[in-house]
Each structure stands twice: as C-alpha cells, then as structure tokens.
Design a protein around this motif. Sequence first.
Motif, PDB file in Angstrom:
ATOM      1  N   ASN A  66       0.840  -1.202   0.000  1.00 50.65           N
ATOM      2  CA  ASN A  66       0.000   0.000   0.000  1.00 50.65           C
ATOM      3  C   ASN A  66       0.875   1.253   0.000  1.00 50.65           C
ATOM      4  O   ASN A  66       0.616   2.197  -0.741  1.00 50.65           O
ATOM      5  CB  ASN A  66      -0.927  -0.022   1.209  1.00 50.65           C
ATOM      6  N   ASP A  70       0.853   3.760  -3.302  1.00 49.81           N
ATOM      7  CA  ASP A  70       0.232   5.066  -3.119  1.00 49.81           C
ATOM      8  C   ASP A  70       1.101   6.158  -3.747  1.00 49.81           C
ATOM      9  O   ASP A  70       2.267   6.316  -3.409  1.00 49.81           O
ATOM     10  CB  ASP A  70       0.022   5.355  -1.637  1.00 49.81           C
ATOM     11  N   SER A 148      -5.576   3.229  -0.373  1.00 46.53           N
ATOM     12  CA  SER A 148      -5.787   3.168   1.073  1.00 46.53           C
ATOM     13  C   SER A 148      -6.235   1.757   1.398  1.00 46.53           C
ATOM     14  O   SER A 148      -6.820   1.080   0.555  1.00 46.53           O
ATOM     15  CB  SER A 148      -6.827   4.198   1.523  1.00 46.53           C
ATOM     16  N   THR A 150      -7.642  -1.234   4.546  1.00 45.34           N
ATOM     17  CA  THR A 150      -8.192  -1.548   5.851  1.00 45.34           C
ATOM     18  C   THR A 150      -8.095  -3.038   6.073  1.00 45.34           C
ATOM     19  O   THR A 150      -8.085  -3.825   5.123  1.00 45.34           O
ATOM     20  CB  THR A 150      -9.677  -1.130   5.953  1.00 45.34           C
TER      21      THR A 150
END
Length: 154
Positions: A66, A70, A148, A150
């Motif tokens: 990630n 990004d 992003s 989670t």
Amino acid sequence: MEPSSDEPVFVRSKWGTGRYVYNHRSPVGLALIVITPLIAFGAIFAVEAGSTWSDGELRDGVHEANRRLDGGVHDPYVHFSIDAHIRDAIEETGAGPDLGVDVSKYSDGRYEISTDDTTAKFCMTVRTTPLEADPVSPVYAKQLLDTSGTEGPC
C-alpha cells in the motif's frame, strides 16, 4: 548387543537387496540412524514454513505494498490490470512466499486481498487518475494511483 567401535559404518543388507545400509552395531552407524530422520523432518518443516503465508506476513506485505503503490504510476503495458499490480507489489515486498496471494476485484475500486494459507483478509481501495493519453490506445493510458487499505474483508 553393545555397539563396537571396530564395526564398519555401512554393511550389506541381509534382506536380499545387496544394498549398503547403516550398521546399527557401529556407534557412527547408530548415530546416523537417529540423526538422518531428524534432519529430513527438519528440512521438510523448513520448506513447508517457507512456502506458506502467515497472517503477520500477509499484513506486513499488504501494508508495505500500500505504501509503495500510493502515489505511484500504473502502466497498463507492464501490469494489464490493477489487481495484478497489487499482487506483484505484495509479492515483491519479500514479506512471505513469492506465490499464493489472491486479489479479488470488487466494485468502486475495492480489492480484497487474501491467501489460501491464512484467515486474514484485507481491503485495498484504489483510485486512479489518468496522467496522459496514449496516442495508440487511450485504454492503455498511464494512471496515478491513490491507495488506502483496511483490515477485514471488503
């Protein structure tokens, strides 16, 4: 019968095969009889441990991928799809084995990441912004990635 130090380490098999086997009457042969299976089991365990993902390795790989993705660029000529780009980024982190990451695409730019070896699942959201038009094919325009993530399924 007690092991004797003047016994040979290997003797011919008495089972009719004529092959050489460890001599259990020799101290070295007896030690090899005990040590050989332990080394074999250790090697099998090491290979198995190095070829499966753990929850922690997957977590570390997803978080590192990630960070790497990004703000990066997706080039469709290199990675045909975003899910292949995510999979390669995770595997290139070195957090786990080189294979076995499953990336499933959901709607609105969400990708669920898991492996067959773990119960952990991660959700990565990827937004793309076209950088420039490809004169040959607009489908293959490079894209800026905004990612992003989670923990948990998408």
